[in-house]
Motif scaffolding. Structure first.
Motif, short mmCIF file in Angstrom:
data_model
loop_
_atom_site.label_atom_id
_atom_site.label_comp_id
_atom_site.label_asym_id
_atom_site.label_seq_id
_atom_site.Cartn_x
_atom_site.Cartn_y
_atom_site.Cartn_z
N VAL A 17 9.04 -0.93 9.07
CA VAL A 17 8.81 0.36 8.43
C VAL A 17 10.12 0.79 7.80
N ASN A 18 10.13 0.98 6.48
CA ASN A 18 11.37 1.36 5.80
C ASN A 18 11.54 2.87 5.71
N GLY A 19 10.51 3.61 6.05
CA GLY A 19 10.60 5.08 6.05
C GLY A 19 10.46 5.60 7.45
N ASN A 20 9.62 6.60 7.63
CA ASN A 20 9.37 7.19 8.94
C ASN A 20 8.05 6.67 9.50
N GLN A 21 7.92 6.71 10.82
CA GLN A 21 6.70 6.27 11.47
C GLN A 21 6.27 7.33 12.46
N ASN A 31 8.02 -8.19 16.58
CA ASN A 31 9.11 -7.22 16.52
C ASN A 31 8.69 -6.01 15.70
N GLU A 32 9.30 -4.87 15.98
CA GLU A 32 9.06 -3.66 15.22
C GLU A 32 10.41 -3.12 14.74
N THR A 33 10.53 -2.94 13.45
CA THR A 33 11.75 -2.39 12.86
C THR A 33 11.40 -1.13 12.12
N VAL A 34 12.08 -0.03 12.45
CA VAL A 34 11.87 1.25 11.78
C VAL A 34 13.21 1.68 11.21
N SER A 35 13.30 1.79 9.88
CA SER A 35 14.56 2.18 9.25
C SER A 35 14.77 3.68 9.24
N GLY A 36 13.70 4.45 9.35
CA GLY A 36 13.80 5.91 9.37
C GLY A 36 13.63 6.43 10.77
N MET A 96 11.14 7.48 14.11
CA MET A 96 9.87 7.12 14.75
C MET A 96 9.50 8.25 15.70
N GLN A 97 8.34 8.83 15.49
CA GLN A 97 7.85 9.91 16.33
C GLN A 97 6.57 9.44 16.98
N ILE A 98 6.49 9.58 18.30
CA ILE A 98 5.32 9.16 19.05
C ILE A 98 4.74 10.38 19.75
N ASN A 99 3.52 10.74 19.39
CA ASN A 99 2.87 11.90 19.99
C ASN A 99 1.99 11.52 21.17
N GLY A 100 1.77 10.22 21.35
CA GLY A 100 1.00 9.73 22.49
C GLY A 100 1.91 8.98 23.44
N PHE A 105 0.85 -1.18 0.00
CA PHE A 105 0.00 0.00 0.00
C PHE A 105 0.89 1.24 0.00
N ASP A 106 0.43 2.30 -0.66
CA ASP A 106 1.15 3.57 -0.61
C ASP A 106 0.96 4.25 0.74
N SER A 107 -0.24 4.15 1.30
CA SER A 107 -0.51 4.73 2.62
C SER A 107 -1.64 3.97 3.27
#
Length: 132
Positions: free
Chosen positions: A21-25, A36-41, A43-47, A4-6
């Motif tokens: 996640v290969n971009g930002n989260q 497991n969670e993998t973020v390549s870019g 990760m911003q958490i507002n909560g 999916f694109d988004s």
């Protein structure tokens, strides 16, 4: 596997396996990952985000507020002695450790772990240390 694109999730999201996640989260609410969670870019958490096991990072962890550890906050690298002569200051050294003592756990130049905490038992705050 679908691509999916988004994806827009307006409620909570639960993932029963791994999330990569290969971009930002950006997380505005709750995210529960059972695997497991993998973020390549970035990760911003507002909560809020709860981590039940470990959080590993190859870089820095920056906190805009406080970092609260109900257990211990550990640094695993062994330090080197700074150049120069140490100034004489009062540091309380306790020979007997207290199990699960809250404080900052640091590795000594001998390779052993030490707990550093503030002792105010005398009425004056003093830096205190004991073997972890």
């Amino acid at each position: 596997m679908p691509t999916f694109d988004s994806i827009l999730v307006t409620g909570n999201q639960t993932i029963q396996q791994d999330l990569q996640v290969n971009g930002n989260q950006t997380i505005m609410g709750a995210l529960n990952v059972v695997g497991n969670e993998t973020v390549s870019g970035d990760m911003q958490i507002n909560g809020n985000q709860s981590i039940v096991n470990s959080l590993a990072t190859g870089g820095d962890v920056d906190a805009g507020g406080n970092v609260l550890a109900t257990g211990r906050l550990s640094a695993s690298n062994q330090p080197a002695l700074p150049a120069g002569v140490a100034a004489i200051q009062q540091v309380r050294h306790y020979t007997l450790p207290v199990p699960n003592q809250p404080g900052l756990v640091l590795k000594g130049t001998d390779g052993l772990d030490y707990v550093v905490f503030i002792d105010v038992s005398s009425g004056t705050p003093s830096l205190a240390i004991h073997l972890a």
